[in-house]
Design a protein around this motif. Sequence first.
Motif, PDB file in Angstrom:
ATOM      1  N   PRO A 121       8.745  52.986  27.014  1.00  0.00           N
ATOM      2  CA  PRO A 121       9.164  52.052  28.022  1.00  0.00           C
ATOM      3  C   PRO A 121      10.050  50.962  27.401  1.00  0.00           C
ATOM      4  O   PRO A 121       9.280  49.777  27.094  1.00  0.00           O
ATOM      5  CB  PRO A 121       7.839  51.805  28.513  1.00  0.00           C
ATOM      6  N   PHE A 122      11.140  50.879  26.940  1.00  0.00           N
ATOM      7  CA  PHE A 122      12.025  49.946  26.355  1.00  0.00           C
ATOM      8  C   PHE A 122      12.000  48.760  27.256  1.00  0.00           C
ATOM      9  O   PHE A 122      12.149  47.589  26.658  1.00  0.00           O
ATOM     10  CB  PHE A 122      13.415  50.472  26.269  1.00  0.00           C
ATOM     11  N   GLU A 123      12.307  48.867  28.545  1.00  0.00           N
ATOM     12  CA  GLU A 123      12.476  47.592  29.453  1.00  0.00           C
ATOM     13  C   GLU A 123      11.192  47.078  29.357  1.00  0.00           C
ATOM     14  O   GLU A 123      11.244  45.852  29.549  1.00  0.00           O
ATOM     15  CB  GLU A 123      12.805  48.197  30.887  1.00  0.00           C
ATOM     16  N   SER A 124       9.922  47.520  29.188  1.00  0.00           N
ATOM     17  CA  SER A 124       8.708  46.741  29.238  1.00  0.00           C
ATOM     18  C   SER A 124       8.874  45.835  28.020  1.00  0.00           C
ATOM     19  O   SER A 124       8.174  44.694  28.031  1.00  0.00           O
ATOM     20  CB  SER A 124       7.573  47.579  29.401  1.00  0.00           C
ATOM     21  N   LEU A 125       9.187  46.512  27.239  1.00  0.00           N
ATOM     22  CA  LEU A 125       9.352  45.670  25.796  1.00  0.00           C
ATOM     23  C   LEU A 125      10.337  44.583  25.895  1.00  0.00           C
ATOM     24  O   LEU A 125       9.868  43.460  25.283  1.00  0.00           O
ATOM     25  CB  LEU A 125       9.674  46.854  24.548  1.00  0.00           C
ATOM     26  N   ARG A 126      11.439  44.642  26.322  1.00  0.00           N
ATOM     27  CA  ARG A 126      12.445  43.663  26.752  1.00  0.00           C
ATOM     28  C   ARG A 126      11.879  42.673  27.409  1.00  0.00           C
ATOM     29  O   ARG A 126      12.097  41.488  27.100  1.00  0.00           O
ATOM     30  CB  ARG A 126      13.540  44.195  27.332  1.00  0.00           C
ATOM     31  N   ALA A 127      11.124  43.055  28.404  1.00  0.00           N
ATOM     32  CA  ALA A 127      10.385  41.830  29.226  1.00  0.00           C
ATOM     33  C   ALA A 127       9.320  41.199  28.757  1.00  0.00           C
ATOM     34  O   ALA A 127       8.975  40.107  28.992  1.00  0.00           O
ATOM     35  CB  ALA A 127       9.988  42.504  30.471  1.00  0.00           C
ATOM     36  N   SER A 128       8.809  41.623  27.452  1.00  0.00           N
ATOM     37  CA  SER A 128       7.756  41.035  26.706  1.00  0.00           C
ATOM     38  C   SER A 128       8.446  40.078  25.824  1.00  0.00           C
ATOM     39  O   SER A 128       7.864  39.205  24.895  1.00  0.00           O
ATOM     40  CB  SER A 128       6.907  42.086  25.942  1.00  0.00           C
ATOM     41  N   GLN A 129       9.630  40.110  25.652  1.00  0.00           N
ATOM     42  CA  GLN A 129      10.298  39.207  24.391  1.00  0.00           C
ATOM     43  C   GLN A 129      10.007  37.923  24.430  1.00  0.00           C
ATOM     44  O   GLN A 129       9.753  37.241  23.528  1.00  0.00           O
ATOM     45  CB  GLN A 129      11.598  39.487  24.368  1.00  0.00           C
TER      46      GLN A 129
END
Length: 364
Positions: free
Chosen positions: A4-12
């Motif tokens: 889930p790359f987008e979830s990781l991006r949202a966590s930045q």
Amino acid sequence: MTFPFESLRASQPELEEEASANDRDGGFPIAGLARLRSLGGMSAALPQALGGFGLGTEPKSSTDLMRLLRLTGEGNLSLGRLLEGHVNAIRLVFRYGSAGQLHRLAAAIHDGALAGIWVTETTNGVRMTRVGSTYALHGEKMFASGALHVTRPLITAETTTGETRMLVVPLDAARKATESIGGLCGMRGAGTGACDFSGMHVTPDALVGQAGDYLRQPEFSVGAWRGMAVALGGIDRLVTLFRKQLVARGRETCPAQKDRIGLALIAKETAALWTSRAARVAEDAALDPDEAVAIVNLARIAVERAGLDVIELVQRGLGLSAFVKTNVVERIMRDLATYLRQPAPDETLAEAATYFTHNEFSRA
């Protein structure tokens, strides 16, 4: 099954906030590791059959692993360093260990274990001596990321016959470790320190692979691309903040600043292209091993140069505001400069140049 790359991006934003807090108080990215774990990041390098995503251990997975490491580094370089070491340990056990060892490591990771690579010696390097049915360890490791937190470090130790072996050593709270290495100016959140293994005993199943495997090529050198991917994330974030801060100050229309923005974007893309090339080379079994090592060595130097160029451009472009501790740029520059201090850069460049002096650069 995809990560889930987008979830990781949202966590930045939360990863970056923790990175700044840890820089101030010398803390450890507990929340960042928990977030990665919840997304499957800490098990991502495990084969899919063992509950992972196969990133770095299954064919054609380098692009996704590069993305995972890059995004993590963009949010928090210290967290990226810990993830990189964790992935590297999994990769070495996968590459050289037994199926049973990989299964045990996977089970520990699913249970919350943090792996790492601790190979830098002090003047009292780690040695191993056979004592009955176990091996007694003596000596210590330094520059150990997560010295108080890694629970499954992969270390190297010298045998009584002068051979170098790899071991995965289970650690608990009773370890003899310290996070202090004398006031490191950057990457303070990585918890880098030293660990003394003297007095510890391990069973033979702790030994991974055969004598000399740790330094075996091309694996030893081509794996450096994973560190480049984390550094690339730091470069990404620095360039983004540089552009945004110039706009906020109304300085983006200045011709000199336009030049700096352009040069920073060129440096970032240069680092990205070299890292991507190195990642593909590392998983290309058909490529000549010597050429693979030489290409990755060139990539290491190219990414280092790109990072240093971006730091200089940001300092020139933002002026003294880039050196104010309340500006997140100041912390990221220190973290990136520290992270880029990989060992033996002169030797790395010379070896690569020597190879390509006598061989053509592959077009593959």
